[in-house]
Enzyme design. Structure first.
Site, short mmCIF file in Angstrom:
data_model
loop_
_atom_site.label_atom_id
_atom_site.label_comp_id
_atom_site.label_asym_id
_atom_site.label_seq_id
_atom_site.Cartn_x
_atom_site.Cartn_y
_atom_site.Cartn_z
N GLU A 90 0.83 -1.21 0.00
CA GLU A 90 0.00 0.00 0.00
C GLU A 90 0.86 1.25 0.00
O GLU A 90 1.94 1.27 0.57
CB GLU A 90 -0.90 0.01 1.24
N CYS A 103 3.39 8.31 1.72
CA CYS A 103 3.74 7.32 2.74
C CYS A 103 3.96 6.00 2.02
O CYS A 103 3.04 5.46 1.40
CB CYS A 103 2.62 7.20 3.78
N CYS A 110 4.88 -7.28 7.68
CA CYS A 110 5.83 -6.84 8.71
C CYS A 110 5.87 -7.90 9.80
O CYS A 110 4.87 -8.55 10.08
CB CYS A 110 5.36 -5.50 9.30
N CYS A 114 3.34 -5.21 16.17
CA CYS A 114 2.67 -4.15 16.95
C CYS A 114 1.16 -4.36 16.90
O CYS A 114 0.58 -4.51 15.83
CB CYS A 114 3.04 -2.78 16.39
N CYS A 117 -1.47 -2.32 14.61
CA CYS A 117 -1.19 -2.18 13.18
C CYS A 117 -1.67 -3.40 12.40
O CYS A 117 -1.35 -4.54 12.74
CB CYS A 117 0.31 -1.99 12.97
N CYS A 331 -2.08 2.03 7.47
CA CYS A 331 -1.37 1.00 6.72
C CYS A 331 -1.84 -0.41 7.07
O CYS A 331 -2.14 -0.73 8.20
CB CYS A 331 0.14 1.13 6.91
#
Length: 345
Positions: A90, A103, A110, A114, A117, A331
């Site tokens: 994205e 961005c 990932c 976290c 997210c 995101c």
């Protein structure tokens, strides 16, 4: 075949020499690419024989725009981009008075985990190459017909977990023969991989380093950020002090406000005490609510009280302006929903 976007001008010049071509041809090819000509056969001043060599050795790795959304509130555009291997990322384009910001992602997925997210829910699929990171800006500029002037490495992925390719991207994006975006217009956001912060400091770059902090204590941070089990806040702050000393650049600390988790006045006072005397700026972020967790956004009153408490303690602070709230611009949300929809069909 190699993605030609991964090559610096010097590397392409060397390739030309190795293939019995004049080095100046490299600059011609690069010039076409940055003029948004992404087919070797359309590069008018390139000889036919060289076009054949280029086509056999390289591809121009521009991703396809799979989906595009535009906010009716502020014009923010969110793009779902697809690479030739089928992976999706994205990119978000934001329009401000001072110019266009983007961005961008540095990884497919990932692995940092976290909890607030969506990008990290299924882990990291792979790193993006320097050229793939760069290609997001090229696609965005062609789409809006305007120059991108500010870059934030804050999309999917942890930039310092893809350190070498991110460093090469910074070289490519800053190059005068390319996009020529100044380092002071680039922000790199990390959850705090301490050894890489030291490495980055030693590079002496002029980029802005942003640290995803989100808590004032290790105990609270561990609840929402698994990286806190590896690196303590003290270790992160020591690395930040080294970064400031080496670069003379102010650090940004990102702090996502989560209702009843880290948004109390006491939290604000503790954060202010923690950052006292440091050359820094706090960016308060009302958390984006996603269906995969129970985190809720703090009230406007709580956000204002938190901000004012920090200000009264002498800490520079702003509340991040929400962009693209009507198109799920946070995101990971678009990629995840697209994959879920595709798997159900």
């Amino acid at each position: 075949m190699d993605n030609i976007l991964n090559f610096t001008l010097e590397e392409l010049q060397n390739w030309m020499k190795d293939n019995n071509e004049s080095a100046f041809r490299a600059k011609q090819v690069v010039s076409w690419i940055y003029k948004e000509i992404w087919d070797f056969n359309l590069m008018k001043n390139i000889p036919g024989e060289l076009k054949e060599k280029l086509s056999k050795s390289f591809y121009i790795g521009i991703p396809k725009v799979i989906e595009k959304f535009e906010s009716k509130i502020d014009g923010t555009k969110k793009l779902l981009l697809g690479f030739k291997d089928g992976n999706l990322i994205e990119t978000v384009i934001m329009k401000y008075k001072h110019g266009n910001s983007i961005c961008i992602s540095t990884q497919v997925g990932c692995r940092m985990g976290c909890k607030f997210c969506a990008s990290t829910i299924e882990g990291r699929v792979r790193n993006l190459t320097a050229g793939e990171i760069l290609s997001q800006i090229l696609v965005a500029q062609k789409l809006i017909g305007e120059r991108i002037s500010n870059v934030v490495l804050m999309g999917s992925g942890e930039p310092l977990d893809n350190y070498d390719d991110v460093l090469k991207f910074l070289e490519l994006v800053n190059a005068e023969y390319g996009l020529n975006i100044g380092q002071r217009h680039i922000t790199l956001s990390t959850c705090g991989i301490v050894p890489k912060i030291y490495d980055l400091a030693d590079k002496g770059l002029s980029i802005t380093l942003a640290i995803s902090l989100h808590a004032f204590s290790d105990e609270k941070r561990k609840e929402i950020m698994p990286i806190a089990n590896k690196y303590s806040i003290k270790e992160i702050l020591d690395a930040c002090k080294y970064y400031i000393e080496k670069t003379k650049r102010r650090i940004t600390f990102e702090y996502s406000l989560v209702k009843d988790v880290n948004d109390s006045i006491e939290d604000a006072k503790s954060l202010g005490k923690l950052l006292s005397g440091l050359l820094c700026h706090v960016n308060l972020i009302p958390v984006n609510e996603i269906k995969e967790n129970s985190f809720k956004r703090s009230s406007e009153k709580t956000i204002n009280n938190f901000e004012n408490t920090l200000k009264n303690l002498g800490v520079e602070v702003t509340v991040r302006r929400e962009m693209g709230s009507d198109i799920n611009a946070a995101c990971g949300q678009l990629r995840r929903s697209y994959i879920e929809l595709s798997s159900n069909n």
